[in-house]
Scaffold this active site. Structure first.
Site, short mmCIF file in Angstrom:
data_model
loop_
_atom_site.label_atom_id
_atom_site.label_comp_id
_atom_site.label_asym_id
_atom_site.label_seq_id
_atom_site.Cartn_x
_atom_site.Cartn_y
_atom_site.Cartn_z
N ASN A 178 -10.50 13.85 -60.93
CA ASN A 178 -9.89 15.10 -61.40
C ASN A 178 -9.06 14.75 -62.63
OD1 ASN A 178 -8.47 17.44 -61.85
ND2 ASN A 178 -7.25 17.33 -59.97
N TRP A 179 -9.56 15.15 -63.79
CA TRP A 179 -8.89 14.77 -65.04
C TRP A 179 -7.65 15.61 -65.32
CZ3 TRP A 179 -13.31 13.74 -69.18
CH2 TRP A 179 -13.96 12.55 -68.84
N LYS A 180 -7.48 16.70 -64.58
CA LYS A 180 -6.34 17.61 -64.82
C LYS A 180 -6.29 17.98 -66.31
CE LYS A 180 -4.15 15.47 -60.88
NZ LYS A 180 -2.95 15.04 -60.19
N HIS A 234 -5.80 23.04 -55.55
CA HIS A 234 -5.04 21.83 -55.84
C HIS A 234 -3.55 22.14 -55.77
CE1 HIS A 234 -3.41 18.35 -57.87
NE2 HIS A 234 -4.55 17.74 -57.61
N GLU A 250 -1.18 21.39 -57.56
CA GLU A 250 -0.58 21.80 -58.84
C GLU A 250 -0.87 23.28 -59.12
OE1 GLU A 250 -2.39 18.63 -61.03
OE2 GLU A 250 -1.12 17.20 -59.94
N GLU A 256 -4.62 15.92 -49.95
CA GLU A 256 -3.77 15.32 -50.97
C GLU A 256 -2.30 15.59 -50.65
OE1 GLU A 256 -6.27 14.83 -54.83
OE2 GLU A 256 -5.15 16.69 -54.92
N GLY A 302 0.32 11.26 -58.20
CA GLY A 302 0.91 10.81 -59.46
C GLY A 302 2.21 10.05 -59.30
N SER A 349 -2.70 8.85 -55.68
CA SER A 349 -2.49 7.46 -56.13
C SER A 349 -3.58 6.50 -55.66
CB SER A 349 -1.10 6.97 -55.73
OG SER A 349 -0.09 7.78 -56.31
N GLY A 375 -6.93 11.06 -59.50
CA GLY A 375 -6.33 11.63 -60.71
C GLY A 375 -6.23 10.57 -61.79
N GLY A 376 -5.05 9.99 -61.93
CA GLY A 376 -4.74 9.05 -63.02
C GLY A 376 -5.80 7.98 -63.25
#
Ligand code: 13P
Length: 258
Positions: A12-14, A98, A100, A170, A176, A216, A237-238
């Site tokens: 997930n590149w956000k 998600h 966010e 999640e 993150g 993470s 993510g990251g």
């Protein structure tokens, strides 16, 4: 012991990487990526890149997915993107709910229930996210929170609709932050999610729903997470922004089957 047929590695590149950076990612990734019959790789770039990414990854088995979509078929919803629009550029899967989106864009369980219905009506697939906040875990309410999220958005589905559902657990406190849930914490929540689903739809259906873990995930911890009985993959993510790291996580998934 529950047997896994497939491990999902989903990036997930956000709101990261512009188009040039996404193309550079592809150039490195594609040089080294080797598919595996039991590993499903997915990437969710920004809306603006979907058309180009579908084209770039056309000759691979990597699936390009969206990070969000609207619940309505079409209409006066300035700034929104519909399921039909996604399908028209070759996107069949969408991340929904998600944390966010829930936190910054006020997406409620009711809104998410409508989005899931749209996914089913359009014959798409949803990667549906659930997860508790730190305060909820501290108060011992994490199992209840996640059960409520699953029930409110997904319990109006017909049994056959679940073919199109992937769940991603999640925990908000692990996103993150570098603070990963322990593999045991992930596994016990995944088992709980299956029990919640089984309470309405039966053990057989609950046992085959893919439940991914997110928060993470990195090359250093991917293998131990994938090793857990109830974990069917990762939503990353990251570490999915860096091709070498994402490839290493894919390798960890392959090694599970070797
Ligand atoms: P991180 O891997 O950066 O913690 O993000 C997890 C996530 O939110 C994926 O959807």
């Amino acid at each position: 012991m529950r047997k896994k047929k497939k491990i999902y590695v989903a990036g997930n590149w956000k709101m990261n990487l512009d188009l040039k950076e996404a193309e550079q990612f592809y150039a490195v990734f594609n040089r080294h990526y080797r598919s595996h019959p039991h590993v499903k790789v997915m990437i969710a770039p920004a809306f603006t890149h979907l058309y180009r990414m579908v084209y770039l990854y056309e000759d691979t088995d990597v699936e390009i997915m969206a990070q969000n979509m609207h619940w309505a078929a079409k209409g006066a919803y300035t700034g929104e993107v519909s399921a039909a629009m996604l399908k028209s550029v070759g996107v069949e899967t969408v991340i929904l709910g998600h944390s966010e989106r829930r936190q910054y864009f006020c997406e409620t369980d009711e809104i998410l229930q409508k989005k899931v219905q749209r996914v089913i009506e359009e014959n798409m697939t949803a990667v549906f996210c659930v997860g508790e906040k730190w305060e909820e875990r501290e108060a011992g309410r994490h199992f209840q929170t996640v059960a409520d999220q699953v029930k409110k958005a997904l319990f109006s589905l017909h049994p056959e609709d679940w073919e199109e559902i992937v769940i991603a657990y999640e925990p908000v406190w692990a996103i993150g932050t570098g603070q990963t849930a322990t593999p045991q914490q992930a596994d016990e929540m995944h088992r709980h999610i299956r029990e919640v689903i089984a309470s309405k739809y039966g053990n057989q259906l609950a046992g085959r729903i893919p439940v991914l873990y997110g928060g993470s995930v990195k090359p250093e911890n991917a293998a131990e997470i994938f090793a857990m009985e109830n974990v069917d993959g990762a939503l990353v993510g990251g570490a999915s922004l860096i091709p070498e790291k994402f490839l290493d996580i894919i390798e960890a998934a392959k090694q599970y089957f070797d």
